[in-house]
Design an enzyme around this catalytic site. Structure first.
Site, PDB file in Angstrom:
ATOM      1  N   ASP A 190       0.830  -1.195   0.000  1.00 20.39           N
ATOM      2  CA  ASP A 190       0.000   0.000   0.000  1.00 20.39           C
ATOM      3  C   ASP A 190       0.871   1.254   0.000  1.00 20.39           C
ATOM      4  O   ASP A 190       2.032   1.228   0.444  1.00 20.39           O
ATOM      5  CB  ASP A 190      -0.906   0.036   1.235  1.00 20.39           C
ATOM      6  CG  ASP A 190      -1.992  -1.026   1.200  1.00 20.39           C
ATOM      7  OD1 ASP A 190      -2.252  -1.564   0.109  1.00 20.39           O
ATOM      8  OD2 ASP A 190      -2.576  -1.296   2.265  1.00 20.39           O
ATOM      9  N   GLN A 191       0.298   2.352  -0.445  1.00 17.47           N
ATOM     10  CA  GLN A 191       1.035   3.614  -0.507  1.00 17.47           C
ATOM     11  C   GLN A 191       1.649   3.968   0.846  1.00 17.47           C
ATOM     12  O   GLN A 191       2.801   4.398   0.917  1.00 17.47           O
ATOM     13  CB  GLN A 191       0.108   4.741  -0.965  1.00 17.47           C
ATOM     14  CG  GLN A 191       0.785   6.102  -1.045  1.00 17.47           C
ATOM     15  CD  GLN A 191      -0.133   7.182  -1.582  1.00 17.47           C
ATOM     16  OE1 GLN A 191      -1.267   6.913  -1.966  1.00 17.47           O
ATOM     17  NE2 GLN A 191       0.328   8.419  -1.608  1.00 17.47           N
TER      18      GLN A 191
END
Length: 313
Positions: free
Chosen positions: A138-139
């Site tokens: 995920d970012q």
């Protein structure tokens, strides 16, 4: 036409008379899809330097080679960005990803991604490769990220993931006192019908298994070590919330009972994202055929968080 370095296999005496296709699939572990692609390449499959059909029988001592055309990500803009390289060889690039950066360009995010930085890095080094991350982060998740340099390497690690042979260990800071020192969360996950971008535990969802172990218990939070059997979207965040211990800094999967503590944490300014770090990644290296592990130490923001929690008692 340019090619990556060939994969080489010398036929041992006990495999005299094997069909070449069997050698490619059982010894070099080439998938059907990749084999079909290689067959279309000029000199893609050779035995003792000569192009061959895959239905021939091989002899002891035959030198089998497969070649794949070099590729590059022409749709990704090269960009000089900082990269934390843990390891690089002709097969793989292993990075320690920072939190806050997207791995691959998406709609509305065409620059300032890991892909932009990697394409620039390879361009400067004279390396022709297509950007192929073998897993996702995920970012806002930091940690180990593996990028394959060839279709073969990507296929090899992907198959290990499908067979649950890849070791992925995460470190997460979660709210509350975790009663059991270790445990397993075996709860299916799927989209929330009311919020499609959110995942929830639901009986008709996809199988999801998370193992955890408390590494350190603080007064109102804990550092847990987590390893996965499956790789569902937001799996760790959803499962830890289901257990009653959402990740610190996670606004999507928070619980109201921790709002006061979360406000105190936010006021401290030491954490601006969910406290999740991909600490360790292990798999059989497609080039050496040996088990290999890569680790990324806790980044600065999570080290500050750990100190803040220790100081609170």
């Amino acid at each position: 036409m340019s090619y990556y370095e060939p994969l080489v296999y010398v036929v041992p005496p006990e495999e005299e008379g094997f069909i070449l296709k069997t050698v490619l699939q059982k010894r070099l572990m080439v998938s059907r899809k990749l084999l079909s692609r290689i067959k279309l390449t000029e000199r893609g499959i050779t035995v003792n330097g000569e192009r061959q059909y895959i239905n021939i029988k091989v002899k002891a001592g035959d030198r089998v080679e497969i070649r794949m055309e070099e590729e590059q990500s022409e749709d990704i803009l090269p960009q000089d960005l900082p990269l934390h390289i843990l390891h690089e060889d002709e097969h793989l690039l292993i990075l320690a990803k920072d939190a806050g950066i997207i791995v691959h360009p998406t709609h509305g995010h065409y620059t300032n991604t890991i892909a932009n930085g990697v394409v620039y890095h390879w361009q400067q080094a004279g390396i022709t490769c297509r950007f192929r991350p073998v897993h996702r982060l995920d970012q806002e998740t930091s940690g180990v990220l593996a990028i394959a340099k060839t279709p073969y390497v990507h296929q090899q690690i992907s198959e290990q993931m499908i067979e649950h042979l890849v070791k992925k260990v995460y470190l997460a800071f979660v709210w509350g006192t975790v009663a059991a020192p270790r445990g397993t969360i075996n709860e299916p996950i799927d989209r929330d019908p009311d919020q499609p971008h959110v995942r929830i535990v639901r009986p008709d969802g996809y199988s999801a298994v998370t193992h955890y172990e408390v590494a350190q218990q603080f007064s109102q939070a804990a550092l847990v070590r987590i390893w996965l059997e499956t790789g569902r979207t937001h799996q760790i965040r959803v499962h830890m919330r289901h257990l009653g211990h959402p990740l610190l800094g996670d606004k999507m999967y928070k619980l109201d009972q921790y709002d006061e503590l979360a406000a105190e944490l936010e006021a401290s300014g030491c954490l601006q994202r969910q406290a999740l770090h991909a600490y360790q990644l292990g798999f059989v290296h497609p080039g050496t055929r040996e088990w290999t592990e890569y680790r990324a130490p806790l980044p600065e923001d999570l080290t500050r968080l750990e100190e803040w929690l220790m100081n609170r008692g």
